[in-house]
Design a protein around this motif. Structure first.
Motif, short mmCIF file in Angstrom:
data_model
loop_
_atom_site.label_atom_id
_atom_site.label_comp_id
_atom_site.label_asym_id
_atom_site.label_seq_id
_atom_site.Cartn_x
_atom_site.Cartn_y
_atom_site.Cartn_z
N MET A 47 0.83 -1.21 0.00
CA MET A 47 0.00 0.00 0.00
C MET A 47 0.87 1.26 0.00
O MET A 47 0.58 2.22 -0.71
N VAL A 48 1.92 1.27 0.78
CA VAL A 48 2.83 2.41 0.83
C VAL A 48 3.48 2.61 -0.54
O VAL A 48 3.52 3.72 -1.08
N ASP A 49 3.98 1.52 -1.13
CA ASP A 49 4.62 1.60 -2.45
C ASP A 49 3.65 2.15 -3.50
O ASP A 49 4.02 3.02 -4.30
N CYS A 50 2.44 1.66 -3.48
CA CYS A 50 1.42 2.12 -4.44
C CYS A 50 1.16 3.61 -4.24
O CYS A 50 1.11 4.38 -5.22
N THR A 51 1.01 4.04 -3.00
CA THR A 51 0.71 5.43 -2.70
C THR A 51 1.83 6.37 -3.13
O THR A 51 1.59 7.38 -3.79
N ILE A 52 3.07 6.03 -2.78
CA ILE A 52 4.16 6.95 -3.11
C ILE A 52 4.47 6.96 -4.61
O ILE A 52 5.07 7.90 -5.10
N ASN A 53 4.02 5.95 -5.32
CA ASN A 53 4.26 5.92 -6.77
C ASN A 53 3.09 6.48 -7.59
O ASN A 53 3.18 6.55 -8.81
N TYR A 64 9.51 8.83 -7.53
CA TYR A 64 8.84 9.31 -6.32
C TYR A 64 9.78 10.09 -5.41
O TYR A 64 9.35 10.99 -4.68
N LYS A 65 11.07 9.81 -5.48
CA LYS A 65 12.03 10.51 -4.62
C LYS A 65 12.12 11.99 -4.98
O LYS A 65 12.52 12.80 -4.16
N GLY A 66 11.74 12.33 -6.20
CA GLY A 66 11.80 13.71 -6.63
C GLY A 66 10.56 14.52 -6.33
O GLY A 66 10.49 15.70 -6.61
N HIS A 67 9.54 13.88 -5.75
CA HIS A 67 8.30 14.57 -5.45
C HIS A 67 8.47 15.41 -4.20
O HIS A 67 8.84 14.90 -3.15
#
Length: 77
Positions: A47-53, A64-67
C-alpha cells in the motif's frame, strides 16, 4: 463535521488543483473509495509503495524521490 463532509471538501479542493496542474478538466477522483483490512507487513508495504508511486503514474514526477510532497526524508530514500 462527519468524515464524509471532510472527504468531499478535501477531494473537491485537491481535484481542482490537480486538474489545473495537469492542464485538464473533468473528474479527478474515483467515485468510491474502498476500505479493507491490512493483514500483515507485506500488505502494508504494498500500500505504501502504491501510494508513493501514484505521482509517478500520473506523470507528475519521474521518480517518487523527486516529489516535493513525499513523506520520506532524505535518509529514508
Amino acid at each position: 463535521m462527519p468524515l464524509s463532509g471532510i472527504m468531499k471538501s478535501l477531494k473537491g479542493r485537491t481535484a481542482t488543483k490537480c486538474n489545473k496542474a495537469l492542464k485538464r478538466k473533468g473528474k479527478f477522483w474515483a467515485r468510491e473509495s474502498f476500505d479493507f483490512l491490512i493483514r500483515n507487513r507485506k500488505m502494508l508495504q504494498n500500500m505504501v509503495d502504491c501510494t508513493i508511486n501514484n505521482s509517478v503514474k500520473a506523470g507528475l514526477v519521474v521518480d517518487y524521490k523527486g516529489h516535493e510532497f513525499t513523506y520520506l526524508t532524505d535518509s529514508e530514500v
